[in-house]
Design an enzyme around this catalytic site. Structure first.
Site, short mmCIF file in Angstrom:
data_model
loop_
_atom_site.label_atom_id
_atom_site.label_comp_id
_atom_site.label_asym_id
_atom_site.label_seq_id
_atom_site.Cartn_x
_atom_site.Cartn_y
_atom_site.Cartn_z
N HIS A 1 0.75 -1.27 -0.14
CA HIS A 1 0.12 0.01 -0.05
C HIS A 1 0.90 1.28 -0.13
O HIS A 1 1.75 1.38 0.93
CB HIS A 1 -0.78 0.11 1.42
CG HIS A 1 -1.71 1.19 1.34
ND1 HIS A 1 -2.90 1.36 0.26
CD2 HIS A 1 -1.70 2.20 2.16
CE1 HIS A 1 -3.16 2.80 0.64
NE2 HIS A 1 -2.69 3.08 1.78
N SER A 2 0.55 2.34 -0.86
CA SER A 2 1.17 3.47 -0.81
C SER A 2 2.70 3.15 -1.14
O SER A 2 3.06 2.62 -2.28
CB SER A 2 0.95 4.44 0.38
OG SER A 2 1.15 5.73 0.05
N MET A 3 3.76 3.83 -0.50
CA MET A 3 4.90 3.62 -0.52
C MET A 3 5.27 2.14 -0.69
O MET A 3 6.17 1.53 -1.44
CB MET A 3 5.75 4.20 0.58
CG MET A 3 7.53 3.88 0.46
SD MET A 3 8.31 4.39 1.90
CE MET A 3 8.39 2.97 2.75
N SER B 1 -1.46 -0.95 -4.12
CA SER B 1 -2.87 -0.03 -3.51
C SER B 1 -2.44 1.36 -3.49
O SER B 1 -1.35 1.47 -2.70
CB SER B 1 -3.15 -1.03 -2.34
OG SER B 1 -4.17 0.04 -1.48
N ALA C 1 3.58 -0.26 -1.96
CA ALA C 1 3.38 -0.70 -3.49
C ALA C 1 4.65 -0.51 -4.43
O ALA C 1 4.97 -1.34 -5.06
CB ALA C 1 2.19 0.06 -4.11
#
Length: 246
Positions: free
Chosen positions: A81-83, A110, A85
């Site tokens: 998720h976010s970083m 994500s 990803a």
């Protein structure tokens, strides 16, 4: 986080900037009984608190890829998720380039633009007040942490380090790098990633690609963990990944 003696599959989760492996602790009750749930502990947090945070993406991705390559007894699926990803993608790229395949079956990303669409936000150099305001607006950080001066002083440098890393991040391997299915999730009210940027993840794989949105902002997965995990495993299935599911 959830051990399994003979796992059919290992789901490895990669946290967001400033996040920790504990963010995924609630997922232990959501994964199937024959799946082992693991989450990456970045340096500078939890039992690695004494270690300095990573300065470059390579410092994160390379040791994680080495650890994943040593796992045996079932295929791997990544969720970031976010970083996380971007970290998951870089680890996946390294595993794909390894002489011996490490058994990666699918990559789920994500809340993050595809590598070619990533843009610097320069949050690492924001004032404390600006940084806290941004973090609270995304709702991914407990407000009580920043209400406590000691905790604020403890965690803000770590969060700045993560933002500095992702601001400096450039794709190190030319896409399409992967030969596994990729699925990209996002919140339909996320101000930091839009549909076009999510679709840019299609460029990293020679296999299938799909997207799905959930109601909410950048941390939509806090409210929608159960349907998100259910969607992930519906796509993986029992006979291999099916990320092209509608």
């Amino acid at each position: 986080m959830r051990n399994c003696r003979a796992p059919r599959l290992r789901l490895i989760c990669f946290p967001h900037a400033g996040g920790s492996a504990g963010f995924f602790r609630s997922w232990a009750a959501l994964v199937p009984d024959d799946v082992e749930l693991l989450a990456v502990r970045y340096p500078g947090r939890e039992d690695r608190f004494a270690e300095p945070p990573a300065q470059r993406m390579e410092e994160l991705a390379e040791p994680i890829a080495e650890a994943c390559a040593k796992l045996a007894g079932g295929p791997l699926v990544f969720f970031g998720h976010s970083m996380g990803a971007s970290v998951a993608f870089e680890v996946a790229a390294r595993l794909s380039a390894a002489p011996v395949a490490a058994g990666l079956e699918a990559l789920f990303v994500s809340g993050r633009p595809g590598p070619e669409k990533v843009r610097s936000r320069n949050l690492a150099d924001a004032s404390d007040e600006e940084l806290v305001e941004e973090l609270l607006a995304m709702s991914g950080t407990n407000a009580e942490v920043f209400a406590n001066p000691e905790l604020r002083e403890l965690f803000l440098p770590l969060i700045r380090a993560d933002y500095r890393l992702i601001d400096a991040y450039k794709v190190t391997l030319p896409p399409p790098t992967l030969a596994v299915p990729v699925v990209a999730y996002y919140g339909d009210q996320d101000e930091h990633v839009d549909e076009d940027e999510v679709n840019a993840w299609s460029a990293v794989t020679r296999s299938s690609f799909a997207t799905r949105s959930f109601p909410g902002g950048h941390f939509y997965l806090e409210q929608h963990a159960a349907p998100l995990v259910a969607d992930l495993f519906a796509r993986v299935g029992t006979n291999g990944p099916r990320p092209d599911q509608d």
